[in-house]
Design a protein around this motif. Structure first.
Motif, PDB file in Angstrom:
ATOM      1  N   ILE A   1      31.912  28.655  32.968  1.00  0.00           N
ATOM      2  CA  ILE A   1      33.206  27.986  33.210  1.00  0.00           C
ATOM      3  C   ILE A   1      33.941  28.688  34.355  1.00  0.00           C
ATOM      4  N   ALA A   2      33.976  30.019  34.298  1.00  0.00           N
ATOM      5  CA  ALA A   2      34.714  30.783  35.321  1.00  0.00           C
ATOM      6  C   ALA A   2      34.188  30.473  36.720  1.00  0.00           C
ATOM      7  N   ASN A   3      32.864  30.379  36.855  1.00  0.00           N
ATOM      8  CA  ASN A   3      32.264  30.145  38.175  1.00  0.00           C
ATOM      9  C   ASN A   3      32.173  28.659  38.513  1.00  0.00           C
ATOM     10  N   GLY A   4      32.689  27.809  37.641  1.00  0.00           N
ATOM     11  CA  GLY A   4      32.489  26.373  37.798  1.00  0.00           C
ATOM     12  C   GLY A   4      33.540  25.647  38.604  1.00  0.00           C
ATOM     13  N   THR A   5      34.080  26.271  39.643  1.00  0.00           N
ATOM     14  CA  THR A   5      34.961  25.579  40.588  1.00  0.00           C
ATOM     15  C   THR A   5      34.452  25.900  41.994  1.00  0.00           C
ATOM     16  N   PRO A   6      34.914  25.152  42.992  1.00  0.00           N
ATOM     17  CA  PRO A   6      34.460  25.465  44.363  1.00  0.00           C
ATOM     18  C   PRO A   6      35.067  26.768  44.894  1.00  0.00           C
ATOM     19  N   TYR A   7      36.056  27.313  44.188  1.00  0.00           N
ATOM     20  CA  TYR A   7      36.783  28.488  44.670  1.00  0.00           C
ATOM     21  C   TYR A   7      36.168  29.788  44.169  1.00  0.00           C
ATOM     22  N   GLY A   8      36.591  30.906  44.732  1.00  0.00           N
ATOM     23  CA  GLY A   8      36.167  32.211  44.251  1.00  0.00           C
ATOM     24  C   GLY A   8      37.024  33.299  44.871  1.00  0.00           C
TER      25      GLY A   8
ATOM     26  N   GLN B   1      53.082  29.644  43.022  1.00  0.00           N
ATOM     27  CA  GLN B   1      52.711  29.356  44.413  1.00  0.00           C
ATOM     28  C   GLN B   1      52.053  30.588  45.025  1.00  0.00           C
ATOM     29  N   THR B   2      50.924  30.968  44.446  1.00  0.00           N
ATOM     30  CA  THR B   2      50.228  32.186  44.813  1.00  0.00           C
ATOM     31  C   THR B   2      48.752  31.852  44.892  1.00  0.00           C
ATOM     32  N   CYS B   3      48.097  32.191  46.013  1.00  0.00           N
ATOM     33  CA  CYS B   3      46.680  31.806  46.122  1.00  0.00           C
ATOM     34  C   CYS B   3      45.853  32.480  45.053  1.00  0.00           C
ATOM     35  N   SER B   4      46.222  33.706  44.668  1.00  0.00           N
ATOM     36  CA  SER B   4      45.449  34.416  43.653  1.00  0.00           C
ATOM     37  C   SER B   4      46.041  34.238  42.254  1.00  0.00           C
ATOM     38  N   ALA B   5      46.817  33.194  42.030  1.00  0.00           N
ATOM     39  CA  ALA B   5      47.385  32.943  40.698  1.00  0.00           C
ATOM     40  C   ALA B   5      46.266  32.894  39.658  1.00  0.00           C
ATOM     41  N   GLY B   6      46.491  33.529  38.523  1.00  0.00           N
ATOM     42  CA  GLY B   6      45.506  33.471  37.429  1.00  0.00           C
ATOM     43  C   GLY B   6      45.789  32.237  36.604  1.00  0.00           C
ATOM     44  N   SER B   7      45.363  31.086  37.125  1.00  0.00           N
ATOM     45  CA  SER B   7      45.844  29.815  36.574  1.00  0.00           C
ATOM     46  C   SER B   7      44.965  29.256  35.466  1.00  0.00           C
ATOM     47  N   ARG B   8      43.749  29.789  35.319  1.00  0.00           N
ATOM     48  CA  ARG B   8      42.869  29.328  34.230  1.00  0.00           C
ATOM     49  C   ARG B   8      42.700  30.456  33.217  1.00  0.00           C
ATOM     50  N   ILE B   9      43.079  30.215  31.991  1.00  0.00           N
ATOM     51  CA  ILE B   9      42.957  31.234  30.950  1.00  0.00           C
ATOM     52  C   ILE B   9      41.804  30.826  30.034  1.00  0.00           C
ATOM     53  N   LEU B  10      40.703  31.566  30.096  1.00  0.00           N
ATOM     54  CA  LEU B  10      39.526  31.279  29.272  1.00  0.00           C
ATOM     55  C   LEU B  10      39.583  32.212  28.062  1.00  0.00           C
ATOM     56  N   VAL B  11      39.554  31.645  26.858  1.00  0.00           N
ATOM     57  CA  VAL B  11      39.764  32.484  25.660  1.00  0.00           C
ATOM     58  C   VAL B  11      38.641  32.260  24.653  1.00  0.00           C
ATOM     59  N   GLN B  12      38.090  33.373  24.144  1.00  0.00           N
ATOM     60  CA  GLN B  12      37.024  33.304  23.143  1.00  0.00           C
ATOM     61  C   GLN B  12      37.601  32.797  21.817  1.00  0.00           C
ATOM     62  N   ARG B  13      36.782  32.051  21.088  1.00  0.00           N
ATOM     63  CA  ARG B  13      37.250  31.327  19.896  1.00  0.00           C
ATOM     64  C   ARG B  13      37.976  32.190  18.864  1.00  0.00           C
ATOM     65  N   GLY B  14      37.502  33.433  18.680  1.00  0.00           N
ATOM     66  CA  GLY B  14      38.064  34.270  17.619  1.00  0.00           C
ATOM     67  C   GLY B  14      39.543  34.587  17.791  1.00  0.00           C
ATOM     68  N   VAL B  15      40.012  34.596  19.046  1.00  0.00           N
ATOM     69  CA  VAL B  15      41.437  34.890  19.290  1.00  0.00           C
ATOM     70  C   VAL B  15      42.154  33.704  19.934  1.00  0.00           C
ATOM     71  N   TYR B  16      41.443  32.592  20.009  1.00  0.00           N
ATOM     72  CA  TYR B  16      41.974  31.443  20.761  1.00  0.00           C
ATOM     73  C   TYR B  16      43.355  31.001  20.255  1.00  0.00           C
ATOM     74  N   ASP B  17      43.441  30.730  18.938  1.00  0.00           N
ATOM     75  CA  ASP B  17      44.719  30.206  18.405  1.00  0.00           C
ATOM     76  C   ASP B  17      45.852  31.204  18.640  1.00  0.00           C
TER      77      ASP B  17
END
Ligand code: ADP
Ligand code: MG
Length: 482
Positions: free
Chosen positions: A404-411, A284-300
């Motif tokens: 992807i990172a910039n692809g929401t209405p928020y910032g 319940q934090t406005c600045s929560a880091g809620s989306r984790i974008l991960v490059q394929r090489g370390v994804y798994d």
């Protein structure tokens, strides 16, 4: 804990009294669902009186006080807040359902704001401007006068620190409308500040509903500046209300902040931050880091390690001080559960925590949940959940990560985890956010660091020295002396 839940009322012109209408709101403990007492709910007339008291203070003792004396008082309040650390932390934990150690961090942050803005009060300068012959031109930074502060329930003490304290430091007098779900530390703060020497009327507190106290404060013709932290929809209504009086607003709204993890990231360092930024204060934090974008090489590897951490998370009562507390209310739990159900139907659950056995049945608990293999356009990757849930989204290269990172209405905020210095600098420029963190997330809350959003995350900046500009208006004086 020894808080007398029947003691406070509204705080206006240095005096406590019941609400003018006699209306009250229940005080709920989200950890148990029990009602602890009643809170005064301010009426329209109470808000009028609070604004008038603030006006008198801004034109009287408080407004006329030399900046260094104002600063001294704020610093003294900071010491008094620290002296009441245990009681304030317990009160916040009880009222918000926040794990006790996180509530203690909020007390420390409030004290730091008082120290920072107390010290800054006499260091805000105007300028002299070279101009035509025969003139001397200079600028004065002056307080707006009366500032209104409408704040949410998730971090009452921290938001009082970055909003009310910065306004007071610059000589404004404030009217504070705390959230109906969590007003107790705002009321305690008013008591502590008065005892430490804040003059009557400099800070007035009108607890109550958004529909009455909040809406009347936002639309009040006697208010010269409004700061609001809360939902985007209410922020838009507040800006519209302020527009009718043509007064400035600072809006700190929601977010869906990304953390970008590249193949070359130091995962041992990143992993605790990745999860913590999503579960702190039960998400319940406005600045929560809620989306984790991960490059394929370390994804798994990242999914596996985050999932393992989720498996260890427990949600339990605030005083048990587990990793996660309850959500603020039954309503919030229903909303978060509906997102989790959608996620369970349409996405992969990679990891799940538990609701602790000791969690009372009436509390508003949800199990922390990690979803993997999520597309950037899924509802759970687009909308603010405001609960302990995160999504993991794979990406191939820098361009895709930024899209992807910039692809929401928020910032609001973004985090970048990479060892590549060039990429750090390039992406810091390209990410749409008010704060970018490189190989960290949140910078331990840094009170010195300007904070705020773009897009639907709002506008204006709080925290740091920047807030002092927002809470002053600039006057240019041009003297012709020949
Ligand atoms: P949240 O969804 O986090 O509870 P809200 O935006 O609903 O956030 O509430 C944040 C603050 O705004 C609270 O203090 C609430 O009482 C107040 N509020 C809610 N509705 C209004 C309104 N129409 N006008 C002014 N303030 C409001
Ligand atoms: Mg409460």
């Amino acid at each position: 804990m020894t808080y007398d839940f029947a003691r406070d009322g509204v705080f206006i012109a240095g005096r406590w009294r019941p609400s003018g209408s006699g209306d009250t709101l229940p005080i709920e403990d989200p950890s148990s669902g029990e009602t602890l007492g009643e809170l005064a709910a301010a009426s329209a007339a109470d808000v009028d009186e609070a604004v008038a008291a603030a006006r008198a203070a801004s034109e009287g003792d408080w407004g006329a006080m030399p900046a260094f004396e104002r600063g001294r008082i704020l610093s003294r309040i900071g010491q008094a807040v620290l002296a009441e650390m245990d009681a304030l932390a317990a009160l916040e934990a009880t009222d918000v359902g926040k794990p006790l150690s996180q509530a203690r961090n909020d007390v420390v942050a409030l004290a730091r704001y008082l120290e920072f803005y107390g010290g800054a009060a006499d260091k805000l300068h105007g300028e002299t401007i070279p101009f035509q012959a025969g003139y001397t031109v200079y600028t004065l930074r002056e307080p707006h006068g009366v500032t209104g502060h409408i704040i949410p329930w998730n971090y009452p003490m921290q938001i009082i620190g970055r909003s009310v304290v910065a306004a007071l430091a610059t000589g404004n007098a404030a009217v504070l409308k705390p959230a109906e779900q969590a007003s107790l530390t705002a009321l305690s703060f008013a008591r502590i500040a008065a005892e430490a020497g804040l003059p009557a009327g400099a800070l007035n507190v009108v607890p109550g509903t958004g529909a009455v106290a909040g809406a009347i404060l936002a639309a009040h013709p006697g208010v010269d500046h409004i700061s609001f932290t809360g939902s985007t929809a209410v922020g838009q209504a507040i800006q519209a209300a302020a527009a009718r009086n043509a007064v400035p607003v600072t809006l700190e709204l929601g977010g869906k902040s990304p953390q970008l993890v590249f193949d070359d990231a130091d995962l041992d360092k990143a992993l605790p931050f990745l999860v913590n930024a999503g579960i702190q204060n039960a998400g319940q934090t406005c600045s929560a880091g809620s989306r984790i974008l991960v490059q394929r090489g370390v994804y798994d590897q990242v999914v596996e390690r985050m999932a393992a951490r989720y498996g260890d998370l427990r949600a339990g009562p605030a005083m048990a001080d587990l990793e996660v507390g309850p959500l603020i209310s039954a309503k919030q739990r229903v909303m978060v559960e509906s997102y989790l159900e959608l996620g369970r139907r349409e996405l992969t659950v990679a990891g799940e925590g538990k609701i602790a056995a000791e969690a009372p049945a009436g509390g508003h608990y949800v199990a922390p949940t990690l979803f993997a293999d999520v597309r950037g356009d899924h509802a759970l990757a687009q909308e603010e959940i405001f609960g302990p849930a995160q999504v993991v989204i794979p990406f191939d290269d820098d361009a895709q990560a930024v899209a992807i990172a910039n692809g929401t209405p928020y910032g609001l905020v973004a985090g970048i985890w990479t060892a590549d210095g060039g990429r750090q600098m390039r992406l810091a420029k390209r990410l749409r956010a008010g704060q970018v963190f490189i190989n960290n997330y949140g910078a331990a809350g840094g009170v010195e660091l300007p904070f705020g959003g773009v897009g639907r995350s709002g506008h204006g900046r709080e925290k740091g020295f920047e807030a002092l500009y927002a809470f002053t208006t600039l006057k240019t004086v041009a003297a012709h002396h020949g």
